[in-house]
Design an enzyme around this catalytic site. Structure first.
Site, PDB file in Angstrom:
ATOM      1  N   GLN A  48      13.994 -12.432   4.660  1.00  0.00           N
ATOM      2  CA  GLN A  48      13.555 -11.963   6.496  1.00  0.00           C
ATOM      3  C   GLN A  48      12.409 -12.426   6.322  1.00  0.00           C
ATOM      4  O   GLN A  48      11.584 -12.837   7.522  1.00  0.00           O
ATOM      5  CB  GLN A  48      13.876 -10.915   6.973  1.00  0.00           C
ATOM      6  CG  GLN A  48      14.891  -9.909   6.912  1.00  0.00           C
ATOM      7  CD  GLN A  48      16.262 -11.179   7.497  1.00  0.00           C
ATOM      8  OE1 GLN A  48      15.826 -11.063   9.172  1.00  0.00           O
ATOM      9  NE2 GLN A  48      16.979 -11.610   7.160  1.00  0.00           N
ATOM     10  N   GLU A  99      14.113  -3.272  13.098  1.00  0.00           N
ATOM     11  CA  GLU A  99      14.967  -4.036  14.290  1.00  0.00           C
ATOM     12  C   GLU A  99      16.045  -4.111  13.180  1.00  0.00           C
ATOM     13  O   GLU A  99      16.766  -3.728  13.670  1.00  0.00           O
ATOM     14  CB  GLU A  99      14.176  -5.019  14.078  1.00  0.00           C
ATOM     15  CG  GLU A  99      14.849  -6.362  14.639  1.00  0.00           C
ATOM     16  CD  GLU A  99      14.646  -8.029  14.070  1.00  0.00           C
ATOM     17  OE1 GLU A  99      14.861  -8.558  15.323  1.00  0.00           O
ATOM     18  OE2 GLU A  99      13.703  -8.239  13.904  1.00  0.00           O
ATOM     19  N   HIS A 100      15.478  -4.502  11.436  1.00  0.00           N
ATOM     20  CA  HIS A 100      17.086  -4.272  10.637  1.00  0.00           C
ATOM     21  C   HIS A 100      16.250  -2.943   9.813  1.00  0.00           C
ATOM     22  O   HIS A 100      15.722  -3.177   9.036  1.00  0.00           O
ATOM     23  CB  HIS A 100      16.946  -5.601  10.079  1.00  0.00           C
ATOM     24  CG  HIS A 100      17.177  -6.982  11.233  1.00  0.00           C
ATOM     25  ND1 HIS A 100      15.816  -6.567  11.446  1.00  0.00           N
ATOM     26  CD2 HIS A 100      18.344  -7.144  11.266  1.00  0.00           C
ATOM     27  CE1 HIS A 100      15.751  -8.546  11.972  1.00  0.00           C
ATOM     28  NE2 HIS A 100      17.752  -8.655  12.461  1.00  0.00           N
ATOM     29  N   HIS A 151      17.456  11.840  57.858  1.00  0.00           N
ATOM     30  CA  HIS A 151      18.856  11.601  57.094  1.00  0.00           C
ATOM     31  C   HIS A 151      19.808  12.526  57.204  1.00  0.00           C
ATOM     32  O   HIS A 151      21.257  12.007  57.248  1.00  0.00           O
ATOM     33  CB  HIS A 151      18.163  11.897  55.610  1.00  0.00           C
ATOM     34  CG  HIS A 151      17.425  10.517  55.072  1.00  0.00           C
ATOM     35  ND1 HIS A 151      16.101  10.020  55.782  1.00  0.00           N
ATOM     36  CD2 HIS A 151      17.965   9.997  54.145  1.00  0.00           C
ATOM     37  CE1 HIS A 151      15.166   9.520  54.880  1.00  0.00           C
ATOM     38  NE2 HIS A 151      17.107   9.299  53.681  1.00  0.00           N
ATOM     39  N   ASP A 165      22.376 -11.756  10.532  1.00  0.00           N
ATOM     40  CA  ASP A 165      22.310 -12.921  11.335  1.00  0.00           C
ATOM     41  C   ASP A 165      23.349 -13.888  12.002  1.00  0.00           C
ATOM     42  O   ASP A 165      22.700 -14.449  12.568  1.00  0.00           O
ATOM     43  CB  ASP A 165      21.207 -13.715  10.489  1.00  0.00           C
ATOM     44  CG  ASP A 165      19.581 -12.942   9.889  1.00  0.00           C
ATOM     45  OD1 ASP A 165      19.411 -11.934  11.487  1.00  0.00           O
ATOM     46  OD2 ASP A 165      19.525 -12.272   9.378  1.00  0.00           O
ATOM     47  N   HIS A 180      11.998 -16.100   8.148  1.00  0.00           N
ATOM     48  CA  HIS A 180      11.534 -16.147   9.767  1.00  0.00           C
ATOM     49  C   HIS A 180       9.800 -16.604   9.809  1.00  0.00           C
ATOM     50  O   HIS A 180       9.871 -17.127  10.820  1.00  0.00           O
ATOM     51  CB  HIS A 180      11.904 -15.100  10.415  1.00  0.00           C
ATOM     52  CG  HIS A 180      13.390 -15.001  10.793  1.00  0.00           C
ATOM     53  ND1 HIS A 180      14.330 -15.927  11.417  1.00  0.00           N
ATOM     54  CD2 HIS A 180      14.666 -14.236   9.886  1.00  0.00           C
ATOM     55  CE1 HIS A 180      15.851 -15.360  11.332  1.00  0.00           C
ATOM     56  NE2 HIS A 180      15.858 -14.518  10.822  1.00  0.00           N
TER      57      HIS A 180
END
Length: 446
Positions: A268, A337-338, A430, A371, A271
């Protein structure tokens, strides 16, 4: 290579325990979206005002190539598929099939029908967003997988019109990367634009006369300028999230394989130099062995410089904890995230996770699987947003619509409740809107 944050011995179970804000234990990479807004505001306004001419100028400035046509010709999409190696096409098709199967299950019931009393019915219909614009990055890595993660749930949701944008590439004559085009073709998407960055988000939000109709929603990850444009134009269009640098957190004990933990952290970090790689463990011995494995693995990779920057950044660390209980507290506070669980009885530990974009359970469920081919989504909340947000899925492309159908008798049964409620809020009209239906002459003013 990774910094060490030692939380051991901070908790004794007594009244004198130090207060630990686990949300701040691991610092995140510094990402200033507000500063980027100053850059993208002018770009977005210019695209709104000048349309295709502005796209041409920004394409030359930022991408250093101006496509012959911003809309990718159909023959280029077909050629991209024809140029695929057989094994790569098979990998794409397997990923599509698995994601589509999970999306079909995610769709679930499309309507909820409740009869509150005889003649009193409320139905909730799930209605697909009609037109969506899906962004696919093309910077450090041409993420063909993001085409699948964006397009498949939109298709399963029933979106009528789907457009994809990805930056033009000089080496491909101003077209997006061939793999991105090939996946679009395999998915049956023929509206593809060679437009990147903030200008792509602006094109989708405002539309460009003669080129691209406006969309109602923009999804997909991108760089900080894409994120800033999504923040700026939110409200003109809906967005999925403001995706920041990718994150992996591994919760591991002494049963984990240090070489595999190291490999997953490295994967990771590949990236982005700002990617976060965090190991949380109650085993100092495991932490040492992971640290020992990292230099050799990093040196052997293609993007070793990028990975080294990521792992030596403030956002990456080994966090030592007293036990898995404290480890879970760190994990749930960080809301990564992961999240990988590499512990004894990993499934039971994973069941106690409340905040994560996606959870990967055990030795044979690495983040890399998610992924590409797990069937799950990889467009996930970052920056701690997993405490309140979900990854991109079928329901992201659906909006809920209530349909209210009451008979005269059913309205009469609750009319006084409405009238009293309206009086309490000082909104008498109303109440009269209900009262009028039971007058001999129900028109207004009587």
């Amino acid at each position: 290579m990774l910094a060490t944050i030692d939380l051991r011995g901070r908790l004794t179970g007594g009244a004198d325990d130090a207060v630990i804000d686990y949300r701040t234990v691991v610092p995140r990479a510094a990402v200033d979206v507000e500063a980027a807004l100053g850059v993208v505001r002018g770009v977005c306004d210019d695209v709104a005002a000048r349309g295709e001419a502005a796209l041409r100028d920004y394409s030359e400035r930022f991408d250093r190539v101006v496509p012959a046509s911003f809309r990718v010709p159909e023959e280029a999409l077909a050629a991209a598929v024809d140029g695929l190696a057989d094994d790569l096409r098979a990998a794409f098709e397997e990923s599509i099939a698995r994601r589509r199967q999970v999306c079909a299950a995610e769709l679930g019931p499309v309507a909820v029908d409740v009869e509150l009393a005889p003649g009193a019915r409320v139905t909730q219909r799930m209605v697909p967003i009609e037109r969506v614009g899906l962004y696919v990055p093309g910077g450090l890595a041409p993420l063909a997988s993001s085409v699948i993660m964006n397009v498949v749930p939109a298709q399963v949701a029933g979106c009528r019109s789907i457009a994809v944008a990805s930056p033009p590439q000089r080496e491909f004559g101003g077209l997006p990367h061939p793999s991105i085009l090939a996946v679009c073709r395999l998915l049956g998407i023929d509206e593809v634009y060679a437009v990147g960055g903030a200008q792509a988000v602006a094109m989708f939000a405002y539309g460009v006369p003669g080129l691209c109709e406006p969309v109602s929603m923009v999804t997909g990850p991108g760089n900080i300028y894409v994120v800033a444009a999504k923040r700026l134009l939110r409200g003109i269009v809906s967005i999925d999230s403001e995706a920041g640098p990718t994150e992996i957190m591994v919760l591991a004990d002494d049963t984990a394989d240090p070489a595999l933990v190291a490999a997953d952290l490295v994967s990771q970090s590949e990236h982005d130099p700002l990617a976060a790689a965090v190991l949380v463990t109650d085993s100092p011995a495991l932490a040492d062995r992971v640290q020992e494995a990292l230099p050799g693995q990093v040196a052997a990779t293609k993007h070793s410089e990028r990975i080294t920057t990521s792992m030596s950044g403030r956002q990456s660390a080994v966090v030592l904890v007293d036990d898995l209980e404290q480890g879970l507290a760190v994990v749930n506070a960080y809301a990564t995230e992961h999240l990988e669980i590499q512990t004894a009885d990993a499934a039971a530990v994973a069941a106690r996770v409340t905040n994560a974009g996606a959870v990967f359970v055990g030795r044979y469920s690495p983040v890399s699987l998610g992924d590409y081919t797990a069937g799950s989504t990889h467009v996930l909340p970052t920056g701690g947003c997993a405490c309140h947000s979900s990854g991109l899925n079928v329901k992201s492309f659906l909006k809920a619509m209530h349909v209210v159908d009451y008979s005269r008798e059913a309205l009469a049964a609750v009319a006084r409740h409405v009238e009293v409620f309206a009086e309490a809020e000082d909104l008498p009209a109303h109440g009269y809107a209900v009262t009028a239906r039971f007058l001999d002459a129900p028109e207004l003013g009587v």
